[in-house]
Design a protein around this motif. Structure first.
Motif, short mmCIF file in Angstrom:
data_model
loop_
_atom_site.label_atom_id
_atom_site.label_comp_id
_atom_site.label_asym_id
_atom_site.label_seq_id
_atom_site.Cartn_x
_atom_site.Cartn_y
_atom_site.Cartn_z
N ALA A 125 1.27 -1.16 0.19
CA ALA A 125 0.27 0.12 -0.29
C ALA A 125 0.91 1.59 -0.03
O ALA A 125 0.38 1.60 -0.39
CB ALA A 125 -0.76 0.10 1.61
N LYS A 126 1.80 1.84 0.37
CA LYS A 126 2.69 2.10 0.65
C LYS A 126 3.25 2.53 -0.37
O LYS A 126 3.50 3.84 -1.14
CB LYS A 126 4.12 2.15 1.81
N LYS A 127 3.54 1.79 -1.48
CA LYS A 127 4.73 1.24 -3.04
C LYS A 127 3.07 2.09 -3.37
O LYS A 127 3.67 2.92 -4.44
CB LYS A 127 4.69 0.28 -3.15
N GLU A 128 1.79 1.83 -3.40
CA GLU A 128 0.74 2.43 -4.12
C GLU A 128 0.44 3.06 -3.77
O GLU A 128 0.59 4.53 -5.07
CB GLU A 128 -0.11 0.91 -4.26
N MET A 129 1.00 4.03 -3.03
CA MET A 129 0.93 5.05 -2.74
C MET A 129 1.72 6.22 -3.10
O MET A 129 1.51 7.23 -4.05
CB MET A 129 0.70 5.27 -1.05
N GLN A 130 2.60 5.93 -2.77
CA GLN A 130 4.11 6.56 -3.31
C GLN A 130 3.87 6.89 -4.93
O GLN A 130 3.93 7.75 -5.84
CB GLN A 130 5.40 6.21 -3.01
N ASN A 131 3.47 5.88 -5.49
CA ASN A 131 3.70 5.55 -7.45
C ASN A 131 2.39 6.19 -7.68
O ASN A 131 2.11 7.06 -8.76
CB ASN A 131 2.35 3.93 -7.93
N LEU A 132 1.28 6.55 -6.84
CA LEU A 132 0.00 7.12 -7.12
C LEU A 132 0.35 8.52 -6.73
O LEU A 132 0.04 9.48 -7.46
CB LEU A 132 -1.05 6.82 -6.04
N THR A 133 0.67 9.34 -5.53
CA THR A 133 1.43 10.58 -5.34
C THR A 133 2.34 11.07 -6.04
O THR A 133 2.23 11.97 -6.92
CB THR A 133 2.54 10.56 -3.83
N SER A 134 3.11 9.71 -6.99
CA SER A 134 4.13 10.33 -8.04
C SER A 134 3.28 10.54 -9.33
O SER A 134 3.43 11.42 -10.27
CB SER A 134 5.20 9.22 -8.47
N ASP A 135 2.42 9.61 -8.82
CA ASP A 135 1.63 9.35 -10.92
C ASP A 135 0.35 11.18 -10.83
O ASP A 135 0.52 11.71 -11.65
CB ASP A 135 0.71 9.03 -11.10
N ASN A 136 0.18 11.45 -9.33
CA ASN A 136 -0.44 12.29 -9.02
C ASN A 136 0.63 14.11 -9.73
O ASN A 136 -0.28 15.03 -10.24
CB ASN A 136 -1.01 12.91 -8.19
N LYS B 182 3.02 13.85 -11.63
CA LYS B 182 2.98 14.21 -13.17
C LYS B 182 2.16 14.63 -14.00
O LYS B 182 2.10 15.15 -14.53
CB LYS B 182 3.22 12.63 -13.38
N LEU B 183 1.34 14.03 -13.52
CA LEU B 183 -0.17 14.23 -14.14
C LEU B 183 -0.65 16.30 -13.94
O LEU B 183 -0.80 17.48 -14.76
CB LEU B 183 -1.86 13.88 -13.49
N LEU B 184 -0.27 16.52 -12.74
CA LEU B 184 -0.13 17.99 -12.14
C LEU B 184 0.27 18.05 -13.26
O LEU B 184 0.06 19.98 -13.98
CB LEU B 184 -0.01 18.57 -11.13
N LYS B 185 1.75 18.61 -13.39
CA LYS B 185 3.31 18.88 -14.02
C LYS B 185 2.45 19.12 -15.86
O LYS B 185 2.32 20.23 -16.38
CB LYS B 185 4.35 18.43 -13.90
N GLU B 186 1.98 18.11 -16.15
CA GLU B 186 0.86 18.06 -17.40
C GLU B 186 0.19 18.81 -17.90
O GLU B 186 0.43 19.54 -18.86
CB GLU B 186 0.72 16.81 -17.78
N ALA B 187 -0.63 18.93 -16.53
CA ALA B 187 -2.14 19.48 -16.68
C ALA B 187 -1.06 20.86 -17.10
O ALA B 187 -1.97 22.40 -17.34
CB ALA B 187 -2.52 19.23 -15.25
N ARG B 188 -0.52 21.59 -16.01
CA ARG B 188 0.47 22.86 -15.89
C ARG B 188 1.02 23.29 -16.43
O ARG B 188 0.51 24.66 -17.73
CB ARG B 188 1.28 23.04 -14.20
#
Length: 149
Positions: A39-50, A52-58
């Motif tokens: 869950a911790k790894k998945e949370m880190q992946n989700l945070t990283s993906d989020n 990344k998505l925020l940077k792309e959106a900006r």
């Protein structure tokens, strides 16, 4: 003896269930730790993906804003050019209209002057020719001028 009998009884009836319970508990704790790690790894992946998505959106937002500014500037420039062209065209048309109206007014004034001149000449000639003596004098003067030439 009693102690050995108690240990044997416990070993036969209670030891296996206790060991099984301890092993089950240990296995459950390992599974829970492993699930927590996942869950911790998945949370880190989700945070990283989020992120990344925020940077792309900006970046996409900035690109859209830049494009919108460029389109706005182009529209404003085109509108100014069109307005300038139309303004020049209207000025030229107005100048041509003024020039033609000026020529028409001058021609009209010339016509009026010519008509007035003819009317004045007609009145002067009528005045001079209304009297017989003036007519004879005019004819004599004209004949005198013809002979002199």
């Amino acid at each position: 003896l009693l102690f050995i009998a108690l240990v044997l009884l416990l070993w036969k009836f209670a030891w296996k269930p206790i060991l099984t319970a301890i092993n089950d508990r240990e296995e459950g704790i390992k599974n829970a730790l492993s699930a927590a790690e996942e869950a911790k790894k998945e949370m880190q992946n989700l945070t990283s993906d989020n992120e990344k998505l925020l940077k792309e959106a900006r970046a996409e937002r900035e690109a859209l804003l830049k494009e919108a500014r460029e389109i706005k500037d182009k529209i404003v420039t085109d509108a100014k050019d069109l307005a300038q062209t139309e303004g020049d065209k209207l000025i030229k048309q107005a100048q041509a209209t003024i020039e033609s109206e000026k020529k028409a007014a001058v021609a009209d004034i010339k016509n009026q002057v010519a008509e007035l001149s003819v009317e004045i000449a007609e009145k002067v000639i009528r005045e001079q020719l209304s009297n017989k003596e003036k007519q004879l004098k005019l004819v004599d003067d004209m004949l005198g001028d013809i002979k002199l030439n």
